[in-house]
Enzyme design. Structure first.
Site, PDB file in Angstrom:
ATOM      1  N   ASP A 133       0.662  -1.158  -0.164  1.00 21.41           N
ATOM      2  CA  ASP A 133      -0.161   0.119  -0.028  1.00 21.41           C
ATOM      3  C   ASP A 133       0.879   1.216   0.054  1.00 21.41           C
ATOM      4  OD1 ASP A 133      -2.313  -1.700   0.075  1.00 21.41           O
ATOM      5  OD2 ASP A 133      -1.953  -1.718   2.500  1.00 21.41           O
ATOM      6  N   LYS A 180       1.846   2.245  -5.368  1.00 18.88           N
ATOM      7  CA  LYS A 180       2.622   1.451  -6.392  1.00 18.88           C
ATOM      8  C   LYS A 180       1.941   2.107  -7.720  1.00 18.88           C
ATOM      9  CE  LYS A 180       2.639  -2.677  -4.722  1.00 18.88           C
ATOM     10  NZ  LYS A 180       2.751  -2.624  -3.159  1.00 18.88           N
ATOM     11  N   GLY A 202      -4.296  -4.281  -4.050  1.00 10.90           N
ATOM     12  CA  GLY A 202      -5.169  -3.118  -4.443  1.00 10.90           C
ATOM     13  C   GLY A 202      -4.385  -1.895  -4.819  1.00 10.90           C
ATOM     14  N   HIS A 203      -4.759  -1.428  -5.999  1.00 12.62           N
ATOM     15  CA  HIS A 203      -4.089  -0.454  -6.619  1.00 12.62           C
ATOM     16  C   HIS A 203      -5.103   0.706  -6.836  1.00 12.62           C
ATOM     17  CE1 HIS A 203      -0.374  -2.331  -7.364  1.00 12.62           C
ATOM     18  NE2 HIS A 203      -0.549  -2.721  -8.378  1.00 12.62           N
ATOM     19  N   THR A 253      -6.588 -11.534   3.541  1.00 14.07           N
ATOM     20  CA  THR A 253      -7.553 -10.836   2.706  1.00 14.07           C
ATOM     21  C   THR A 253      -8.748 -11.772   2.543  1.00 14.07           C
ATOM     22  OG1 THR A 253      -6.689 -11.328   0.841  1.00 14.07           O
ATOM     23  CG2 THR A 253      -5.902  -9.173   1.739  1.00 14.07           C
ATOM     24  N   GLN A 287       1.840  -6.396  -2.939  1.00  8.92           N
ATOM     25  CA  GLN A 287       1.982  -6.524  -1.574  1.00  8.92           C
ATOM     26  C   GLN A 287       3.440  -5.664  -1.488  1.00  8.92           C
ATOM     27  OE1 GLN A 287       1.014  -9.568  -2.827  1.00  8.92           O
ATOM     28  NE2 GLN A 287      -0.951  -8.828  -2.377  1.00  8.92           N
TER      29      GLN A 287
END
Ligand code: IMP
Length: 427
Positions: A13, A16, A40-41, A128, A223
């Protein structure tokens, strides 16, 4: 043959998506090499905000070919719904390439992830819940299902049978759950075959040919370094290798081909899920970082744990990844603090320790040794060059660079695509 690896230098997080997307315009291929839809981006393009979980962020750059490498674990339903969501917003996704050797997250892997976490109780990892760990476990146990298996019904059935043989025993006898029927799983998986077929490719061959032709290839880690199964804070880690070596195994490209390794480094620290975190804050400063930084998981919606910058971790990331550069993100979030603490070392059972201890017991005992750096109050989001930054912000960046062991080549000063200061070009 510029082959760049871009990865998280902390616990994920770090922003990126923004960095990858910034490079996307000049990059020919963006490759994911590990993880799955646990990533998650958030990518902001103009006034549009995109949340991507499985797809490489290069999917938003028209000239770029996005690639899901063999090291990724793929939930077909998530992939297809992410693709159709983008199509509905007018994004062309037809260039996507999906490795036939990538492993599939089956419905039973998701069930096992959730049931196992519940069973672990307060010892849980805080996964997750997307089936990531159990899918990698099946891969290593040689009972995994690969994308290519969707195209041979007989083989697929045999493999699902083999995988469920033991799992159904565990589910029914240990966890008190109902057994999962082989034919239902096979039917569901076969239903994805035609829809995925246009994307399936020999991505190893494609990428190596692209490198031969001097194309720019960007390997995008999901990650972060401290969540790496080998080099992270085990067992509170993900089940793959986000570190630089993972790009080679997870995409089928030799280490001699990698020309640059860029670590994305947030100007403070965050972590999702359980596990040690020496600079974690439980006071109003932590709350303020969470609020100003919007520190809520893109994938899980969980609040992230927040703390000050930890230079010990940054140095470790430089070492295990062979970082050539850092991309410092979210510097703007720190605007307004009179003084900013930075962790320069740990105190472990009365000893000062400069480097990340290999012993997990020591790491659990690590207390941060802080150095106070002067803060700034000016808005920095419009800064276009390093010289535009207030003096104290410049000193903060320089101090981090010195402590972390690699040059800071770009700085994020706001969430937008153009809110970035480029110091050294990555290409
Ligand atoms: P898993 O990857 O779902 O097995 O979760 C293992 C650990 O990695 C948990 O602590 C998760 O919160 C963490 N994790 C997984 N993906 C991400 C990510 O993209 N960012 C931050 N933490 C993550």
């Amino acid at each position: 043959m510029p082959a760049l690896v871009l990865l998280g230098a902390q616990w994920g997080d770090e922003g990126k998506g923004k960095a990858t997307d910034l490079l996307g315009g000049s990059v020919d291929y963006v490759v994911r090499y590990q993880g799955g839809n646990n990533a998650g981006h958030t990518v902001v393009v103009g006034d549009q905000k995109y949340a991507l979980h499985l797809l490489p962020s290069g999917i938003l750059s028209p000239g770029c070919t996005p690639v899901i490498g063999n090291g990724v674990v793929v939930d077909p339903s998530v992939l297809l719904s992410e693709l159709s969501g983008l199509n509905e917003r007018g994004v062309d996704t037809s260039k996507l390439l999906l490795s036939g050797n990538a492993h599939i997250i089956t419905p039973y892997n998701v069930t096992v992830d959730k049931v196992t976490e519940r069973f672990l109780g307060k010892r849980k990892i805080g996964t997750t819940g997307r089936g990531i760990g159990p899918t990698y476990a099946d891969k290593i146990n040689r009972v995994g299902i690969r994308v290519q298996d969707l195209y041979d019904e007989s083989i697929l059935t045999q493999k699902v049978e083999a995988a469920l043989d033991v799992k159904n025993q565990i589910l029914t006898k240990l966890y008190n759950r109902r057994a999962i029927a082989v034919d239902q799983v096979v039917e569901e998986l076969l239903g994805y075959a035609d829809k995925l077929a246009p994307y399936v490719a020999d991505t190893v061959l494609v990428l190596n040919q692209a490198l031969e032709e001097d194309k720019v290839v960007l390997f995008e880690g999901g990650q972060g370094t401290l969540l790496d199964i080998d080099h992270g804070t085990y067992p509170f880690v993900t089940s793959s290798n986000p570190t630089a070596g993972g790009a080679c195994t997870g995409a089928g490209v030799g280490p001699t081909k990698i020309s640059r390794v860029i670590g994305i480094l947030k100007a403070y620290t965050t972590r999702v899920g359980a596990g040690p975190f020496p600079t974690e804050l439980f006071d109003e400063d932590g709350e303020a970082l969470r609020r100003i930084g919007g520190e809520r998981g893109v994938t899980t919606g969980r609040d992230r744990r927040c703390g000050w910058f930890d230079a010990v971790i940054a140095r470790y990331a430089t070492r295990v990844n062979g970082l050539t550069d850092f991309f410092l993100t979210k510097l703007d979030v720190l605007t307004g603090w009179e003084q900013i603490p930075v962790c320069v070392a740990y105190e472990i059972d009365g000893r000062r320790v400069e480097e990340l201890p290999y012993s997990q017991t020591d790491f659990h005992h690590a207390k941060p040794v802080y150095e106070m750096l002067p803060g700034w109050s000016e808005d920095i989001s419009k800064a276009k060059s390093f010289a535009d930054l207030p003096k104290n912000a410049q000193s903060y960046v320089k101090a981090l660079e010195e402590m972390s062991g690699a040059p800071i080549s770009a700085i994020g000063v706001g969430p937008g695509r153009d809110e970035t200061i480029e110091i050294n070009s990555f290409l």
